[in-house]
Design an enzyme around this catalytic site. Structure first.
Site, PDB file in Angstrom:
ATOM      1  N   ASN A  29       0.871  -1.178   0.000  1.00 13.21           N
ATOM      2  CA  ASN A  29       0.000   0.000   0.000  1.00 13.21           C
ATOM      3  C   ASN A  29       0.906   1.225   0.000  1.00 13.21           C
ATOM      4  O   ASN A  29       1.771   1.363   0.868  1.00 13.21           O
ATOM      5  CB  ASN A  29      -0.885  -0.059   1.250  1.00 13.21           C
ATOM      6  CG  ASN A  29      -1.819   1.127   1.391  1.00 13.21           C
ATOM      7  OD1 ASN A  29      -1.370   2.240   1.665  1.00 13.21           O
ATOM      8  ND2 ASN A  29      -3.101   0.901   1.227  1.00 13.21           N
TER       9      ASN A  29
ATOM     10  N   CYS B 228      -6.011   8.844   2.278  1.00 11.36           N
ATOM     11  CA  CYS B 228      -5.752   8.945   3.710  1.00 11.36           C
ATOM     12  C   CYS B 228      -6.196  10.305   4.228  1.00 11.36           C
ATOM     13  O   CYS B 228      -5.771  11.339   3.721  1.00 11.36           O
ATOM     14  CB  CYS B 228      -4.274   8.755   4.038  1.00 11.36           C
ATOM     15  SG  CYS B 228      -3.992   8.843   5.822  1.00 11.36           S
TER      16      CYS B 228
ATOM     17  N   LYS C 195      -7.022   3.006  -3.970  1.00 14.86           N
ATOM     18  CA  LYS C 195      -7.939   2.883  -2.831  1.00 14.86           C
ATOM     19  C   LYS C 195      -8.715   4.182  -2.724  1.00 14.86           C
ATOM     20  O   LYS C 195      -8.149   5.246  -2.488  1.00 14.86           O
ATOM     21  CB  LYS C 195      -7.152   2.602  -1.557  1.00 14.86           C
ATOM     22  CG  LYS C 195      -8.051   2.364  -0.354  1.00 14.86           C
ATOM     23  CD  LYS C 195      -7.257   1.744   0.777  1.00 14.86           C
ATOM     24  CE  LYS C 195      -8.106   1.565   2.016  1.00 14.86           C
ATOM     25  NZ  LYS C 195      -7.343   0.940   3.107  1.00 14.86           N
TER      26      LYS C 195
HETATM   27  C1  LIG Z   1      -5.490   2.346  12.772  1.00 12.64           C
HETATM   28  C2  LIG Z   1      -5.763   2.342  11.291  1.00 12.64           C
HETATM   29  C3  LIG Z   1      -4.723   2.614  10.388  1.00 12.64           C
HETATM   30  C4  LIG Z   1      -4.949   2.619   9.014  1.00 12.64           C
HETATM   31  N1  LIG Z   1      -3.904   2.865   8.150  1.00 12.64           N
HETATM   32  C5  LIG Z   1      -4.114   2.805   6.802  1.00 12.64           C
HETATM   33  C6  LIG Z   1      -3.031   2.970   5.878  1.00 12.64           C
HETATM   34  O1  LIG Z   1      -1.871   3.118   6.241  1.00 12.64           O
HETATM   35  N2  LIG Z   1      -3.303   2.938   4.539  1.00 12.64           N
HETATM   36  C7  LIG Z   1      -4.571   2.728   4.070  1.00 12.64           C
HETATM   37  O2  LIG Z   1      -4.777   2.676   2.866  1.00 12.64           O
HETATM   38  N3  LIG Z   1      -5.608   2.555   4.930  1.00 12.64           N
HETATM   39  C8  LIG Z   1      -5.413   2.590   6.277  1.00 12.64           C
HETATM   40  N4  LIG Z   1      -6.484   2.397   7.149  1.00 12.64           N
HETATM   41  C9  LIG Z   1      -7.843   2.169   6.597  1.00 12.64           C
HETATM   42  C10 LIG Z   1      -8.198   0.692   6.535  1.00 12.64           C
HETATM   43  O3  LIG Z   1      -7.320  -0.014   5.679  1.00 12.64           O
HETATM   44  C11 LIG Z   1      -9.657   0.499   6.059  1.00 12.64           C
HETATM   45  O4  LIG Z   1      -9.785   1.105   4.793  1.00 12.64           O
HETATM   46  C12 LIG Z   1     -10.680   1.124   6.991  1.00 12.64           C
HETATM   47  O5  LIG Z   1     -10.277   1.000   8.327  1.00 12.64           O
HETATM   48  C13 LIG Z   1     -12.075   0.521   6.835  1.00 12.64           C
HETATM   49  O6  LIG Z   1     -12.104  -0.867   7.137  1.00 12.64           O
HETATM   50  P1  LIG Z   1     -12.468  -1.456   8.613  1.00 12.64           P
HETATM   51  O7  LIG Z   1     -13.732  -0.808   9.047  1.00 12.64           O
HETATM   52  O8  LIG Z   1     -12.580  -2.946   8.406  1.00 12.64           O
HETATM   53  O9  LIG Z   1     -11.330  -1.100   9.493  1.00 12.64           O
HETATM   54  C14 LIG Z   1      -6.261   2.379   8.528  1.00 12.64           C
HETATM   55  C15 LIG Z   1      -7.293   2.107   9.434  1.00 12.64           C
HETATM   56  C16 LIG Z   1      -7.065   2.067  10.801  1.00 12.64           C
HETATM   57  C17 LIG Z   1      -8.203   1.774  11.741  1.00 12.64           C
END
Ligand SMILES: Cc1cc2nc3c(=O)[nH]c(=O)nc-3n(C[C@H](O)[C@H](O)[C@H](O)COP(=O)(O)O)c2cc1C
Ligand SMILES: Cc1cc2nc3c(=O)[nH]c(=O)nc-3n(C[C@H](O)[C@H](O)[C@H](O)COP(=O)(O)OP(=O)(O)OC[C@H]3O[C@@H](n4cnc5c(N)ncnc54)[C@H](O)[C@@H]3O)c2cc1C
Ligand code: FES
Lengths: 285, 314
Positions: free
Chosen positions: B106, B137, B172
């Site tokens: 990513n 992000c 994404k």
């Molecule tokens: C603590 C945390 C850190 C995350 N860091 C990234 C990241 O570095 N890059 C990214 O594309 N998405 C990041 N995300 C987003 C997740 O990949 C995902 O898109 C989002 O949390 C929704 O899915 P979920 O509800 O299953 O967590 C992060 C989410 C969380 C909670």
């Protein structure tokens, strides 16, 4: 006081030396109300459990919010049972404290780094406040098992907050207490007892866990006196497994190198106090 | 066992040219660099791992507090603390490769050039199977969500990555874009092989006693079950409105949640926040999906994608 001139204690164990982790069901088998808002809870986990002092579990309990909450293992009993010392502050702690005996939680652990036994020629001096007292029960059990004694300073607002005072005495520790309302021991903050304890210890090794203000004061005194000091830091945690990066502390990595945000669930919660940049990181939860 | 089941039931999916043994992918930023959960999660049920977002250089991230729990969800403002692409390749990638999992890198850039540079470096790396391009992000000053909200910028970021690599490219998407299907169409033209969505939704919480924001960054991203119905709607819109395969995510906690995404058009799904809550989510979701397929006499799970029926549930 003859402070140690050695820089620090034994090297922190690498992940490979730490006990295996598992997510296990654990059943509440006994509850002891220690004060109006604190309980000692005894759990039996479904499988074997090895824990080193200072490590914690991420506990999930029905009705206790979405994310798991971190709790230090307070004690580990011979039959594989463990205890948690829990103080009510919000929905997660409340759900644990209302869990009926026989109820189940899921407990992910043991996680994080450990309090190391001091080198043989140094005397442990423990400073603990509030639920920061928890990890030192197992630590003092291990000290006692290896024939060691130490000084334990307990602090709290009132007498009932000086949790598990008697347990430390049973392990043969020299327990000294302070309460902010004067209802037990020294009238004031526990850190006021520190100078005398360090002097009595001769060559002390400090351990601390508790409110940030207390930790800061202990760290200052330890640095000034050149005393090695391990401290357990509490941060909000999302995962406990090193993946959310929610729990960070600005500190120097154990491997050396410049300061960076280290994960208190993985590089901590126990740190060598001198590696933490206290001025940059006195932050609120 | 994944193998045993595949004799009668095919749980594999294909998306962006990747053949995944299961439709479940670990979401970026919630599964570290891939091997952190090896003691407690059932890796057999995980089809691929999207690692923590990478820039060219290491980043310190936002000051704490970085997370806060909200009803059925969490806010995070980590600010992409990460080790930088070189340390990732040298120190982190070997460990996750040993697990034998498909690795999706990513990436995030503060400029178009950075996205392009990262793509070129990853193209040469052994053991990376696809690139997920984070243009969404919410917690970084420049880049990130800026790229994802504007279809032109999203297309340009996709294009530079496409030019830098032969690997499958998966932008994404940001839930903050006003028309996500339009963004999906533009990144498709720019060479994307699939899209993934949703990233977290910009959100905030305030401590009313101290009158201060809960997060040092003030605004963070909302994830977890709280966002799921929104995410399902967005996946549905993007799946209908573009020809690209979709990887869906947002609050998935079990098979039923995953199925919602598959039925509205996702070819695979990611799990993030709920892995924090329960690392058993992989096994439970995998088993639940397999049971559903048997119950509905579906021989290959991939046949479920986009099979939501018209009319309402009775
Ligand atoms: C603590 C945390 C850190 C995350 N860091 C990234 C990241 O570095 N890059 C990214 O594309 N998405 C990041 N995300 C987003 C997740 O990949 C995902 O898109 C989002 O949390 C929704 O899915 P979920 O509800 O299953 O967590 C992060 C989410 C969380 C909670
Ligand atoms: C390594 C570690 C060990 C801990 N050991 C113990 C223990 O042995 N016994 C015990 O009672 N508590 C312990 N805590 C603190 C405990 O995790 C929190 O009290 C708990 O998470 C609060 O959850 P809640 O849902 O009740 O409160 P919430 O509703 O989540 O929050 C209520 C208040 O608690 C504060 N809080 C939230 N998370 C934490 C946290 N991780 N640490 C401290 N305060 C927090 C919040 O800022 C808020 O002010 C430990 C924390 C850590 C990080
Ligand atoms: S609590 Fe998630 S990284 Fe430490």
């Amino acid at each position: 006081m003859t402070p140690s001139t050695e820089a620090a204690g034994p090297p922190a164990p690498s992940r490979a030396d730490l006990p295996p982790r598992a997510d296990q069901a654990a059943t509440l088998v006994a509850r002891n109300q220690l004060s109006p808002d604190a309980q000692l809870l005894r759990f039996e986990s479904e499988g074997p459990l090895r824990v080193l002092p200072g490590q914690f579990a991420m506990v999930r309990v029905g009705g206790g919010g979405l994310l798991r909450r971190p709790y230090s293992y307070c004690d580990l009993l011979d039959d594989g049972a463990f205890t948690l010392l829990v103080k009510e502050v919000g929905v997660g702690t409340r759900a644990l404290m209302n869990l009926p005996v026989g109820g189940e939680v899921s407990s992910l652990g043991p996680l994080g780094t450990t309090f190391d036994l001091p080198p043989p020629d140094l005397t442990p001096v423990i400073v603990a406040g509030g639920v920061g007292i928890a990890p030192f029960v197992l630590f003092c059990r291990r000290l006692a098992q290896s024939g060691r004694r130490g000084i334990v300073l307990l602090g709290g607002r009132r007498r009932p907050d000086l949790y598990l005072w008697d347990a430390f005495e049973r392990f043969g520790m020299d327990v000294r207490v302070a309460s902010e309302d004067g209802s037990a021991g020294h009238h004031g903050l526990v850190t006021a007892l520190l100078d005398a304890a360090l002097a009595d210890a001769g060559r002390p090794f400090l351990y601390s866990c508790g409110p940030t203000g207390m930790l800061l004061r202990v760290a200052e005194l330890a640095t000034a006196a050149g005393v090695p000091h391990q401290v357990s830091i509490e941060r909000r945690m999302g995962c406990g497994m090193g993946c959310c990066l929610g729990c960070v502390v600005w500190a120097r990595p154990p491997s050396g190198g410049p300061e960076e945000y280290l994960r208190s669930c993985t590089e901590g919660p126990v740190f060598d106090a001198e590696t933490i940049a206290w001025d940059r990181d006195p932050h609120p939860l | 066992m994944a193998e045993e089941k595949s004799a009668t039931l095919d749980m594999g999916v294909e998306v962006a040219g990747l053949r995944l043994p299961t439709p479940l992918i670990a979401a970026s930023g919630t599964f570290g660099y891939g091997d952190e959960y090896r003691e407690v999660a059932d890796y057999e049920c995980i089809g691929a791992i999207s690692v923590k977002g990478l820039y060219l250089e290491p980043r310190e991230g936002c000051p704490p507090p970085r997370i806060w729990e909200t009803p059925s969800g969490m806010l995070n403002a980590i600010g992409l603390q990460e080790v930088g692409i070189r340390r990732f390749l040298a120190e982190k990638l070997p460990a996750v490769r040993e697990l034998g999992k498909i690795v999706i890198a990513n990436i995030c850039g503060s400029s178009l050039e950075e996205y392009g540079e990262l793509a070129k470096i990853l193209d040469q790396a052994e053991g990376v199977s696809a690139i997920e391009v984070n243009i969404s992000c919410p917690n970084v000053a420049e880049g990130g969500i800026e790229f994802g909200c504007d279809p032109d910028m999203a297309a340009r970021a996709t294009e530079v990555v496409r030019r830098g690599t032969r690997l499958p490219v998966i932008p994404k998407l940001s839930p903050s874009a006003s028309d996500m299907a339009a963004v999906a169409r533009r990144v498709a033209e720019a060479g994307a092989d699939a899209v993934s969505l949703i990233n977290t939704i910009p959100a905030m919480a305030v401590d009313v006693e101290t009158r201060r924001p809960r997060l040092a960054n003030v605004v963070g991203g909302l994830s977890g079950p709280a966002v799921r119905p929104i995410a399902v709607r967005m996946v549905w819109e993007v799946a209908r409105g573009s020809r690209l395969p979709v990887i869906g995510m947002g609050g998935i906690a079990n098979a039923e949640d995953a199925l919602e995404f598959l039925l509205v058009g996702a070819a695979a799904v990611q799990i993030g926040t709920m892995n924090f809550v329960d690392p058993g989510v992989w096994r439970r979701t995998f088993d639940g999906l397999a049971a559903y397929c048997r119950r509905h006499e579906v021989a290959a799970l991939r046949d479920l994608t986009g099979t939501m029926r018209s009319g309402t549930a009775g």
